[in-house]
Motif scaffolding. Structure first.
Motif, PDB file in Angstrom:
ATOM      1  N   GLN A  19     -43.766  -6.435  16.453  1.00 46.92           N
ATOM      2  CA  GLN A  19     -42.305  -6.483  16.282  1.00 46.92           C
ATOM      3  C   GLN A  19     -41.918  -6.588  14.814  1.00 46.92           C
ATOM      4  O   GLN A  19     -40.914  -6.029  14.389  1.00 46.92           O
ATOM      5  N   GLN A  51     -48.560   6.852  26.633  1.00 45.42           N
ATOM      6  CA  GLN A  51     -47.387   7.546  26.132  1.00 45.42           C
ATOM      7  C   GLN A  51     -47.589   9.061  26.103  1.00 45.42           C
ATOM      8  O   GLN A  51     -46.806   9.811  26.665  1.00 45.42           O
ATOM      9  N   LEU A  86     -38.108   6.372  22.573  1.00 44.22           N
ATOM     10  CA  LEU A  86     -38.669   5.057  22.837  1.00 44.22           C
ATOM     11  C   LEU A  86     -38.599   4.737  24.319  1.00 44.22           C
ATOM     12  O   LEU A  86     -37.543   4.857  24.937  1.00 44.22           O
ATOM     13  N   THR A  87     -39.717   4.328  24.878  1.00 43.11           N
ATOM     14  CA  THR A  87     -39.767   3.924  26.278  1.00 43.11           C
ATOM     15  C   THR A  87     -40.684   2.722  26.416  1.00 43.11           C
ATOM     16  O   THR A  87     -41.561   2.484  25.574  1.00 43.11           O
ATOM     17  N   LYS A  88     -40.500   1.952  27.487  1.00 42.52           N
ATOM     18  CA  LYS A  88     -41.368   0.806  27.762  1.00 42.52           C
ATOM     19  C   LYS A  88     -42.695   1.323  28.302  1.00 42.52           C
ATOM     20  O   LYS A  88     -42.731   2.214  29.144  1.00 42.52           O
ATOM     21  N   THR A  89     -43.776   0.764  27.822  1.00 44.53           N
ATOM     22  CA  THR A  89     -45.115   1.230  28.164  1.00 44.53           C
ATOM     23  C   THR A  89     -45.838   0.178  28.989  1.00 44.53           C
ATOM     24  O   THR A  89     -46.129  -0.906  28.487  1.00 44.53           O
ATOM     25  N   ASP A 101     -48.896  -4.879  29.707  1.00 44.39           N
ATOM     26  CA  ASP A 101     -47.625  -4.645  29.020  1.00 44.39           C
ATOM     27  C   ASP A 101     -47.883  -4.269  27.564  1.00 44.39           C
ATOM     28  O   ASP A 101     -48.354  -5.079  26.774  1.00 44.39           O
ATOM     29  N   GLY A 103     -45.410  -2.929  25.566  1.00 47.11           N
ATOM     30  CA  GLY A 103     -44.169  -2.948  24.803  1.00 47.11           C
ATOM     31  C   GLY A 103     -43.415  -1.633  24.828  1.00 47.11           C
ATOM     32  O   GLY A 103     -43.653  -0.755  25.652  1.00 47.11           O
ATOM     33  N   ARG A 104     -42.493  -1.508  23.885  1.00 44.04           N
ATOM     34  CA  ARG A 104     -41.606  -0.344  23.803  1.00 44.04           C
ATOM     35  C   ARG A 104     -42.011   0.510  22.604  1.00 44.04           C
ATOM     36  O   ARG A 104     -42.002   0.055  21.459  1.00 44.04           O
ATOM     37  N   THR A 105     -42.368   1.758  22.869  1.00 45.54           N
ATOM     38  CA  THR A 105     -42.849   2.638  21.821  1.00 45.54           C
ATOM     39  C   THR A 105     -42.573   4.078  22.229  1.00 45.54           C
ATOM     40  O   THR A 105     -41.897   4.331  23.219  1.00 45.54           O
ATOM     41  N   SER A 106     -43.090   5.032  21.461  1.00 47.37           N
ATOM     42  CA  SER A 106     -42.838   6.449  21.742  1.00 47.37           C
ATOM     43  C   SER A 106     -44.122   7.247  21.585  1.00 47.37           C
ATOM     44  O   SER A 106     -45.067   6.814  20.905  1.00 47.37           O
ATOM     45  N   ILE A 342     -40.771  -1.429  16.438  1.00 48.90           N
ATOM     46  CA  ILE A 342     -40.698  -1.139  17.872  1.00 48.90           C
ATOM     47  C   ILE A 342     -39.623  -2.022  18.503  1.00 48.90           C
ATOM     48  O   ILE A 342     -39.635  -3.222  18.299  1.00 48.90           O
TER      49      ILE A 342
END
Length: 342
Positions: A19, A51, A86-89, A101, A103-106, A342
């Motif tokens: 983060q 992703q 960006l999407t939650k992975t 989990d 996190g949120r990334t692309s 992120i």
């Protein structure tokens, strides 16, 4: 001793660092030279394949092994451009709390992180390794990374692939030796490029592990279907060792220990298993006994190990440079990913 670090970390301290500084923090140990606490191997890929291969599946359909084995997959590699959406992975897994989990990334961030990690290993003269937890998605991601001109995973001529059976429903613990062999054989195919299937481009070694949670151990007690011990009821770890010990298994390294199966299973005459805590010494004894019972032996000579793992060429050509340039060769073209937060 050869050391391997995992690089799909998602503990609270890692998430906090990501983060603050960006996704590279998850895999930053890839760029550590040995004398500053680095490792010979760093396993990469889990967060990346979530992703990138998710997005490829949405655009091109199911990634079956037959598709990945076909030259048509080269067109997918050439035509696919990772998006910056960006999407939650989240990984579908049997792991413990928060183990799935990411996190949120692309896809674009993950592409750049993967690319930077591979190039960092090359600059340091260290070895390439990936871990599969989703078959065939992991297979597709590794083929993509091997063939992509901006990544070239295994470009030094060496690649170790760790197959972690039982960690995810997408790579369940095999019920038969044939299921086990299907995944191992797919990994072996990565020694060759799709366009030149008869020219060996890299030496691939295969590591296998059994990541079976204690509450699932009982369902994986089953009769061995191969080898001189055929018909004997055995636990997941014993079955994995027996499979790896077969002459045609294609396996180089057997992974075991507290991280994956921190317990021993005693099998009674009725084929039922009971669990108890075990330390790594006992697990090692169990694995060695199973390997020897299946006619294989443990390789202990370090020269033979380096030769079998395909590391001699890397050691001769790249470790010399690693000693001359312990922080790696400066490379102006290696830029940080454009997305850092992120």
């Amino acid at each position: 001793m050869l050391i391997s670090f995992g690089a799909s970390r998602n503990g609270p301290e890692v998430r906090e660092s990501i983060q603050r500084f960006g996704e590279w923090e998850r895999i930053s140990q890839s760029s550590l030279p040995l004398h500053l606490g680095g490792a010979h191997f760093v396993t990469v890929q889990a967060a990346v394949e979530l992703q990138l291969m998710h997005e490829v599946e949405r655009q091109y359909g199911d990634l079956s092994p037959d598709l990945v084995d076909n030259e048509r997959f080269l067109k997918i590699i050439d035509g696919y451009l990772p998006s910056d959406r960006l999407t939650k992975t989240v990984l579908e897994t049997y792991s413990t709390s928060n183990g799935a989990d990411y996190g949120r990334t692309s896809p674009l961030i993950q592409f750049e992180v993967y690319r930077s990690a591979v190039r960092a290993r090359q600059r340091l003269g260290l070895f390439h390794e990936v871990e599969w937890v989703q078959f065939p998605r992991s297979y597709a991601m590794t083929r993509y990374a091997v063939e992509h001109p901006r990544i070239r995973l295994g470009g030094s001529g060496q690649l170790n692939i760790t197959l972690l059976f039982g960690f995810s429903p997408r790579l369940p613990f095999p019920e038969t030796y044939a299921e086990f062999k299907q995944v191992v054989d797919a990994a072996r195919k990565l020694e060759y490029d799709l366009a030149e299937p008869r020219v060996k481009r890299r030496h691939v070694t295969v590591t296998v592990g059994a990541a079976v949670l204690p509450e699932q151990a009982g369902r994986h007690v089953a009769p061995l279907d191969v080898g001189p011990q055929r018909g004997r009821a055995a636990s997941a770890l014993h079955r994995l060792a027996a499979y790896a010990a077969q002459p045609d298994s294609g396996v180089d390294v057997l992974r075991f220990g507290m991280e994956d199966t921190p317990y021993a299973v005693t099998v009674d005459r009725d084929g039922r298993g009971s669990l108890r805590l075990a330390d790594n010494c006992e697990l090692a004894e169990n694995v060695i006994d199973e390997i020897l019972a299946n006619g294989a032996r443990i390789e202990a000579d370090h020269d033979a190990i380096f030769e079998r793992m395909g590391l001699n060429w890397v050691r001769r050509s790249l470790l010399f440079e690693q000693r001359q340039r312990p922080l790696g060769r400066p490379e102006l073209s290696l830029k940080p990913a454009s997305h850092q937060v992120i």
